[in-house]
Enzyme design. Structure first.
Site, PDB file in Angstrom:
ATOM      1  N   ASP A   7      81.129 130.264  35.832  1.00 10.03           N
ATOM      2  CA  ASP A   7      80.384 131.462  36.195  1.00 10.03           C
ATOM      3  C   ASP A   7      79.543 131.906  34.992  1.00 10.03           C
ATOM      4  O   ASP A   7      79.785 131.474  33.857  1.00 10.03           O
ATOM      5  CB  ASP A   7      81.401 132.549  36.587  1.00 10.03           C
ATOM      6  CG  ASP A   7      80.750 133.875  36.930  1.00 10.03           C
ATOM      7  OD1 ASP A   7      79.711 133.866  37.625  1.00 10.03           O
ATOM      8  OD2 ASP A   7      81.279 134.913  36.505  1.00 10.03           O
ATOM      9  N   ASP A   9      77.795 135.746  34.611  1.00  4.48           N
ATOM     10  CA  ASP A   9      78.024 137.151  34.259  1.00  4.48           C
ATOM     11  C   ASP A   9      79.498 137.446  34.017  1.00  4.48           C
ATOM     12  O   ASP A   9      80.360 137.155  34.859  1.00  4.48           O
ATOM     13  CB  ASP A   9      77.515 138.070  35.373  1.00  4.48           C
ATOM     14  CG  ASP A   9      76.002 138.163  35.396  1.00  4.48           C
ATOM     15  OD1 ASP A   9      75.383 137.942  34.341  1.00  4.48           O
ATOM     16  OD2 ASP A   9      75.434 138.463  36.461  1.00  4.48           O
ATOM     17  N   ASP A 205      85.444 135.103  36.248  1.00  7.16           N
ATOM     18  CA  ASP A 205      86.065 136.411  36.041  1.00  7.16           C
ATOM     19  C   ASP A 205      86.011 137.305  37.269  1.00  7.16           C
ATOM     20  O   ASP A 205      86.490 138.438  37.228  1.00  7.16           O
ATOM     21  CB  ASP A 205      85.374 137.141  34.880  1.00  7.16           C
ATOM     22  CG  ASP A 205      84.043 137.746  35.298  1.00  7.16           C
ATOM     23  OD1 ASP A 205      83.243 137.048  35.977  1.00  7.16           O
ATOM     24  OD2 ASP A 205      83.803 138.924  34.990  1.00  7.16           O
TER      25      ASP A 205
END
Length: 260
Positions: A7, A9, A205
Site C-alpha cells: 500500500d 498512504d 495499514d
C-alpha cells in the site's frame, strides 16, 4: 522468486506528509536484490505513476482499490505502450450509485466528484498539482459521511445496487466487484506464468488492505490507529513497532536480513 506488494498512504508514504524518505534504505535493498515492488493503492493511475517514477520503480502496479492493473512497457513481456487490465466499474456509474444510495438511505455524503481540485488539496493536505492527479478517477469514488448515524443504511443501499464499499485511511470508497486482492491475484498469475512459483510479502495499514494481506505468504501490518482491527482480521500479520515509512523500512530490513 520473491515479490513485495505494498500500500502507499500510511504505509510507504507518511499519512500526513506523504514523505517516504524513511523507507529509502529498504527501497534500495529491494533494488539491489532485484525484487519487484508492486504498489497496490487506492490512488489513481496518474498519482501512482508519479510516485513510482520518484521512487525509481519500473514494476507493475495496482490502482484505485483494484480497479486496474497497470503493466509498464518491458514488464512481464509487454512491449510498446504497456498494458492495462481493467477490473473495475466505470467511474460515472459509481458516482450515480453513491448519489442514489445517499438519497435512499438519508445519509448525506460528499465525494471527489463533488469537490474542486482546491477542495481536495485542502482535505488531503496536498499540493493542488497532486490533487489534480487524485481527481482523475476511473474506477473508485472516495467519499465522506455527513451523517455517520446512517452509515449502515447507506452501505445497505449501495449493496442493493450491486456495489461494494471499503475504507482507507481517510475516506470510505464505493467500487464494483473489484478489490486489491483480486487485482493482486491476477498480477501474481502473470508472474507465476513467467517465472514459476513466487513468495509474497505484503504491507498495508488500512481495512482496504485486509483481503490482499490475507492472501500473501508474509503479511505485515504497519502500525496505525487501526492496527488492532487489522490484527483481528489478519492474525498471521507481523505488526511493526513504527508507523508509516519508518515501519515499512523496519519490516523490509528485518525480513530480508533474516534471509541474507
Amino acid at each position: 522468486m520473491r515479490i513485495v506488494i505494498s500500500d502507499l498512504d500510511g504505509t510507504l508514504l507518511d499519512h500526513d506528509t506523504y514523505a517516504w524518505s524513511e523507507a529509502e534504505q529498504a527501497l534500495e535493498l529491494l533494488k539491489r536484490k532485484g525484487i519487484p515492488l508492486i504498489l497496490c493503492t487506492s490512488k489513481t493511475a496518474a498519482e501512482t505513476d508519479e510516485w513510482r517514477q520518484q521512487m525509481g520503480l519500473p514494476h507493475p502496479y495496482v490502482v484505485e482499490n483494484g480497479g486496474a492493473v497497470i503493466i509498464p512497457p518491458g514488464q512481464l513481456g509487454t512491449q510498446g505502450g504497456g498494458r492495462e487490465m481493467i477490473l473495475g466499474t466505470p467511474y460515472p456509474d459509481l458516482v450515480a450509485a453513491l448519489r442514489a444510495a445517499s438519497v435512499e438511505s438519508g445519509c448525506r455524503v460528499e465525494g471527489f466528484a463533488d469537490w474542486s481540485v482546491e477542495r481536495i488539496a485542502e482535505i488531503c493536505e496536498m499540493p493542488v498539482e497532486r490533487a489534480a492527479l487524485a481527481k482523475q478517477r476511473q474506477y473508485d469514488e472516495p467519499f465522506i459521511l455527513r451523517d455517520a448515524s446512517r452509515e449502515r443504511q447507506l452501505i445497505q443501499a449501495i449493496g442493493a445496487q450491486g456495489y461494494r464499499t471499503t475504507r482507507g485511511g481517510r475516506f470510505h470508497h464505493i467500487l464494483g466487484e473489484n478489490d486489491k486482492a483480486a487485482a493482486v491475484r491476477r498480477l501474481l498469475e502473470l508472474y507465476q506464468a513467467q517465472t514459476g512459483p513466487v513468495e509474497t510479502i505484503g504491507l498495508g495499514d488500512g481495512l482496504n488492505d485486509v483481503e490482499f494481506l490475507k492472501m500473501v505468504d508474509h503479511p505485515v501490518l504497519i502500525r496505525s490507529p487501526r492496527v488492532e482491527t487489522l490484527r483481528a482480521a489478519v492474525p498471521a500479520g507481523q505488526v511493526t513497532a513504527k508507523s508509516g515509512p519508518a515501519g515499512w523500512n523496519e519490516a523490509i530490513l528485518g525480513l530480508f536480513a533474516d534471509r541474507s
